[in-house]
Design a protein around this motif. Structure first.
Motif, PDB file in Angstrom:
ATOM      1  N   ILE A 161       0.839  -1.203   0.000  1.00  0.00           N
ATOM      2  CA  ILE A 161       0.000   0.000   0.000  1.00  0.00           C
ATOM      3  C   ILE A 161       0.873   1.252   0.000  1.00  0.00           C
ATOM      4  N   PHE A 162       1.983   1.215   0.769  1.00  0.00           N
ATOM      5  CA  PHE A 162       2.893   2.364   0.794  1.00  0.00           C
ATOM      6  C   PHE A 162       3.472   2.635  -0.585  1.00  0.00           C
ATOM      7  N   TYR A 163       3.964   1.605  -1.251  1.00  0.00           N
ATOM      8  CA  TYR A 163       4.554   1.796  -2.571  1.00  0.00           C
ATOM      9  C   TYR A 163       3.505   2.236  -3.593  1.00  0.00           C
ATOM     10  N   MET A 164       2.274   1.791  -3.417  1.00  0.00           N
ATOM     11  CA  MET A 164       1.215   2.228  -4.319  1.00  0.00           C
ATOM     12  C   MET A 164       0.955   3.724  -4.155  1.00  0.00           C
ATOM     13  N   PHE A 165       0.763   4.167  -2.887  1.00  0.00           N
ATOM     14  CA  PHE A 165       0.525   5.587  -2.638  1.00  0.00           C
ATOM     15  C   PHE A 165       1.724   6.433  -3.059  1.00  0.00           C
ATOM     16  N   ALA A 166       2.938   5.969  -2.730  1.00  0.00           N
ATOM     17  CA  ALA A 166       4.133   6.745  -3.062  1.00  0.00           C
ATOM     18  C   ALA A 166       4.321   6.836  -4.574  1.00  0.00           C
ATOM     19  N   GLY A 167       4.126   5.722  -5.284  1.00  0.00           N
ATOM     20  CA  GLY A 167       4.278   5.743  -6.734  1.00  0.00           C
ATOM     21  C   GLY A 167       3.258   6.643  -7.410  1.00  0.00           C
ATOM     22  N   LEU A 168       2.004   6.562  -6.947  1.00  0.00           N
ATOM     23  CA  LEU A 168       0.983   7.423  -7.520  1.00  0.00           C
ATOM     24  C   LEU A 168       1.248   8.890  -7.212  1.00  0.00           C
ATOM     25  N   ALA A 169       1.768   9.182  -6.011  1.00  0.00           N
ATOM     26  CA  ALA A 169       2.074  10.569  -5.647  1.00  0.00           C
ATOM     27  C   ALA A 169       3.182  11.131  -6.527  1.00  0.00           C
ATOM     28  N   VAL A 170       4.229  10.342  -6.751  1.00  0.00           N
ATOM     29  CA  VAL A 170       5.331  10.802  -7.612  1.00  0.00           C
ATOM     30  C   VAL A 170       4.858  10.960  -9.057  1.00  0.00           C
ATOM     31  N   ALA A 171       4.091   9.988  -9.534  1.00  0.00           N
ATOM     32  CA  ALA A 171       3.607  10.062 -10.923  1.00  0.00           C
ATOM     33  C   ALA A 171       2.676  11.255 -11.126  1.00  0.00           C
ATOM     34  N   SER A 172       1.767  11.479 -10.185  1.00  0.00           N
ATOM     35  CA  SER A 172       0.863  12.621 -10.321  1.00  0.00           C
ATOM     36  C   SER A 172       1.616  13.938 -10.182  1.00  0.00           C
ATOM     37  N   GLY A 173       2.676  13.974  -9.344  1.00  0.00           N
ATOM     38  CA  GLY A 173       3.491  15.184  -9.246  1.00  0.00           C
ATOM     39  C   GLY A 173       4.209  15.498 -10.551  1.00  0.00           C
ATOM     40  N   CYS A 202      -2.438  13.949  -6.277  1.00  0.00           N
ATOM     41  CA  CYS A 202      -1.215  13.908  -5.468  1.00  0.00           C
ATOM     42  C   CYS A 202      -1.532  14.152  -4.000  1.00  0.00           C
ATOM     43  N   PHE A 203      -2.425  15.107  -3.713  1.00  0.00           N
ATOM     44  CA  PHE A 203      -2.810  15.389  -2.332  1.00  0.00           C
ATOM     45  C   PHE A 203      -3.490  14.175  -1.684  1.00  0.00           C
ATOM     46  N   PHE A 204      -4.344  13.507  -2.430  1.00  0.00           N
ATOM     47  CA  PHE A 204      -5.026  12.334  -1.881  1.00  0.00           C
ATOM     48  C   PHE A 204      -4.029  11.220  -1.551  1.00  0.00           C
ATOM     49  N   ASN A 205      -3.048  11.011  -2.418  1.00  0.00           N
ATOM     50  CA  ASN A 205      -2.046   9.987  -2.143  1.00  0.00           C
ATOM     51  C   ASN A 205      -1.165  10.361  -0.963  1.00  0.00           C
ATOM     52  N   ALA A 206      -0.839  11.649  -0.824  1.00  0.00           N
ATOM     53  CA  ALA A 206      -0.087  12.091   0.345  1.00  0.00           C
ATOM     54  C   ALA A 206      -0.893  11.885   1.628  1.00  0.00           C
ATOM     55  N   ALA A 207      -2.208  12.100   1.546  1.00  0.00           N
ATOM     56  CA  ALA A 207      -3.062  11.829   2.713  1.00  0.00           C
ATOM     57  C   ALA A 207      -3.070  10.347   3.055  1.00  0.00           C
ATOM     58  N   GLY A 208      -3.039   9.503   2.032  1.00  0.00           N
ATOM     59  CA  GLY A 208      -2.942   8.068   2.295  1.00  0.00           C
ATOM     60  C   GLY A 208      -1.644   7.689   2.981  1.00  0.00           C
ATOM     61  N   LEU A 209      -0.535   8.339   2.625  1.00  0.00           N
ATOM     62  CA  LEU A 209       0.744   8.090   3.306  1.00  0.00           C
ATOM     63  C   LEU A 209       0.686   8.533   4.755  1.00  0.00           C
ATOM     64  N   PHE A 210       0.016   9.647   5.022  1.00  0.00           N
ATOM     65  CA  PHE A 210      -0.144  10.090   6.410  1.00  0.00           C
ATOM     66  C   PHE A 210      -0.959   9.082   7.217  1.00  0.00           C
ATOM     67  N   LEU A 211      -1.970   8.497   6.587  1.00  0.00           N
ATOM     68  CA  LEU A 211      -2.759   7.481   7.286  1.00  0.00           C
ATOM     69  C   LEU A 211      -1.913   6.258   7.631  1.00  0.00           C
ATOM     70  N   LEU A 212      -1.018   5.881   6.734  1.00  0.00           N
ATOM     71  CA  LEU A 212      -0.137   4.751   7.030  1.00  0.00           C
ATOM     72  C   LEU A 212       0.799   5.055   8.192  1.00  0.00           C
ATOM     73  N   ALA A 237      -3.767  13.847   7.738  1.00  0.00           N
ATOM     74  CA  ALA A 237      -4.407  13.389   6.497  1.00  0.00           C
ATOM     75  C   ALA A 237      -5.735  14.108   6.266  1.00  0.00           C
ATOM     76  N   MET A 238      -6.510  14.271   7.337  1.00  0.00           N
ATOM     77  CA  MET A 238      -7.793  14.960   7.213  1.00  0.00           C
ATOM     78  C   MET A 238      -7.578  16.429   6.856  1.00  0.00           C
ATOM     79  N   VAL A 239      -6.596  17.081   7.502  1.00  0.00           N
ATOM     80  CA  VAL A 239      -6.319  18.487   7.202  1.00  0.00           C
ATOM     81  C   VAL A 239      -5.848  18.650   5.761  1.00  0.00           C
ATOM     82  N   LEU A 240      -5.038  17.723   5.290  1.00  0.00           N
ATOM     83  CA  LEU A 240      -4.549  17.798   3.915  1.00  0.00           C
ATOM     84  C   LEU A 240      -5.695  17.710   2.922  1.00  0.00           C
ATOM     85  N   VAL A 241      -6.638  16.809   3.176  1.00  0.00           N
ATOM     86  CA  VAL A 241      -7.767  16.647   2.254  1.00  0.00           C
ATOM     87  C   VAL A 241      -8.718  17.839   2.343  1.00  0.00           C
ATOM     88  N   VAL A 242      -9.032  18.260   3.576  1.00  0.00           N
ATOM     89  CA  VAL A 242     -10.020  19.339   3.743  1.00  0.00           C
ATOM     90  C   VAL A 242      -9.474  20.675   3.268  1.00  0.00           C
TER      91      VAL A 242
END
Length: 203
Positions: free
Chosen positions: A6-18, A37-47, A54-59
């Motif tokens: 899950i970490f590599y999925m969120f990190a890869g998507l964050a880098v690709a979207s960036g 990219c923001f949503f994937n970064a929020a997922g990394l914060f959840l991990l 994560a909630m502050v980043l999304v909101v």
């Protein structure tokens, strides 16, 4: 194993979207990739167990900043093809500025040194999750150790907001503005004029 995937999925998507944010030709697509990219970064914060961040980043960033970017880009209707016409003449200046920033970063990271009490800070006890939530621990840290820095950042944002309002309401020639005070203070005596018009004649 599942957490690592899950970490590599969120990190890869964050880098690709960036990367897509800066490489997409359509600015609307760039903003949409920024939201991804923001949503994937929020997922990394959840991990990491930082659900409040994560909630502050999304909101804040997705719900306010990114949506504001999207509406501004869609409402301005900027001709980006015309803006790209003068890129070649500014390329040497941009290369010099980029080189200066690269040298500054090299100097900063070259002289980087850890604090002498870094081991004590790393060994600081972390409260158990059953005794204190992540939000409570973050709030105690901000409002005790970093309260002055937190208030200073709030003052800086307030000054920036006031400056933006003043720039918007500055006096400009050729621009008509709505005057609420004059509109509310209007009466029938100074707004309506009754004139008798003769038959077949004009005013």
């Amino acid at each position: 194993m599942i957490a690592a995937l899950i970490f590599y999925m969120f990190a890869g998507l964050a880098v690709a979207s960036g990367v897509m944010v800066i490489s997409a030709r359509n600015p609307v697509h760039s903003v949409l990739f920024l939201i991804l990219c923001f949503f994937n970064a929020a997922g990394l914060f959840l991990l990491l167990g930082a659900e409040f961040l994560a909630m502050v980043l999304v909101v804040v960033y997705v719900g306010a900043v990114a949506v504001m970017f999207l509406f501004v880009v869609m409402m301005l209707d900027i001709n980006f093809l015309k803006l790209r016409e003068g890129v070649a003449q500014y390329l040497p200046t941009g290369a010099v500025i980029g080189l200066v920033l690269l040298v500054e970063l090299a100097v900063v990271f070259g002289g980087w040194a850890f604090a002498p009490d870094v081991e004590a800070l790393l060994a600081a006890p972390i409260p158990p999750t059953d005794q204190m939530t992540n939000t409570e621990a973050l709030g105690r840290l901000i409002y005790t150790n970093y309260v002055f820095l937190f208030q200073a950042s709030g003052v800086i944002l307030l000054v920036a907001m006031i400056g933006a309002i003043l720039l918007t309401h500055r006096t400009r020639t050729g621009v008509r503005k709505q005057k609420i005070y004059d509109q509310v203070g209007r009466t029938a005596a100074n707004s309506v004029e009754i004139r008798k018009v003769s038959t077949g004649g004009g005013i």
